[in-house]
Enzyme design. Sequence first.
Site, mmCIF file in Angstrom:
data_model
loop_
_atom_site.group_PDB
_atom_site.id
_atom_site.type_symbol
_atom_site.label_atom_id
_atom_site.label_comp_id
_atom_site.label_asym_id
_atom_site.label_seq_id
_atom_site.Cartn_x
_atom_site.Cartn_y
_atom_site.Cartn_z
ATOM 1 N N CYS A 132 0.811 -1.217 0.000
ATOM 2 C CA CYS A 132 0.000 0.000 0.000
ATOM 3 C C CYS A 132 0.849 1.274 0.000
ATOM 4 O O CYS A 132 0.565 2.226 -0.750
ATOM 5 C CB CYS A 132 -0.945 -0.007 1.193
ATOM 6 S SG CYS A 132 -0.154 -0.410 2.763
ATOM 7 N N HIS A 244 -3.011 6.470 4.399
ATOM 8 C CA HIS A 244 -1.571 6.513 4.648
ATOM 9 C C HIS A 244 -1.000 7.841 4.161
ATOM 10 O O HIS A 244 -1.385 8.348 3.100
ATOM 11 C CB HIS A 244 -0.857 5.387 3.881
ATOM 12 C CG HIS A 244 -1.052 4.015 4.457
ATOM 13 N ND1 HIS A 244 -1.774 3.766 5.602
ATOM 14 C CD2 HIS A 244 -0.604 2.798 4.014
ATOM 15 C CE1 HIS A 244 -1.754 2.464 5.845
ATOM 16 N NE2 HIS A 244 -1.054 1.865 4.898
#
Length: 342
Positions: A132, A244
């Site tokens: 990710c 994130h």
Amino acid sequence: MGYRVVVAGATGNVGREMLNILAEREFPIDELAVLASSRSTGDIVDFGETGKQYKVQNIEHFDPTGWDMALFAIGSEGSAKYAPKFAAAGCTVIDNASLYRMDPDVPLIVPEVNPEAIDGYRKRNIIANPNCSTAQMVVALKPLHDAARIKRVVVATYQSVSGAGKAGMDELFEQSRNIFVGDPAVASKFTKQIAFNVIPHIDSFLDDGSTKEEWKMVVETKKILDPNIKVTATCVRVPVFVGHSEAINIEFEDEISAARAKTILREAPGVMLIDKHEDGGYITPIECVGEYATFISRVREDPTVESGLSLWCVSDNLRKGAALNAVQIAELLGRRHLKKAA
């Protein structure tokens, strides 16, 4: 005419997001099967907001023969067991786990960055989805690399607890609640208290003192973007539920100004530049949730090197970091190779 599509791991965070995005993007599906382990067999899952619902089937008993593609969100152990079986049956696996990412016979794909690499998928009939934190970073780096050739990247990540699955999200919620009422904040999923704290440790430690998450960012960036780029990463878990963030410092071979970089990023596929020098003129994780884009803010020149930039990069890790990228790979696979959809 559409595709026969499997979503494996359909009851987890990423699997559910895969179903949402397939529905949102109106992926051409003739038939859909949703799979999970035996403990979830018989559960009902929604196909986005279409009103359609599907009963979860047991992956152990599923025959992949005749299915076009399978989006896997079942972890490395599950992928090791089932991906070869699906691939051998002619069902192309798009795998979200780390297991096959560095296999030289398996393409590691971010469609905005290296779409041509998918052409090698037939060697194993498996395509890997990157980590990710890597996915959003290479989306930001690719257009800048094309313009001025990147020499070195130093990145510090601020990774949300959803990267550790439902258990990570539950632990942040429970610890936060317990702290407010005066109960102990017991660490279970994470190595230390995550509520109101940050933990500079994601995945296992390696012999050189780095963590496996940091290693993934290094080797995956090289495989996807350019093996000559030097990368060093510090990966940190933060008390954010979804999204994130990354502080990225980039050193270039050729001169590039912040102004030129912003112009390039404004036009780059998959990138949304939000960069005003004022209060709130930047993106934070809360604002990226549910979005497709990789958001870039705080682009500025680094005066400590001959040609360098620093920037802030934020993305929904369940989407671009996992489910969205997998669906984009499925779209790419259809366009370049399968070509069944009208």
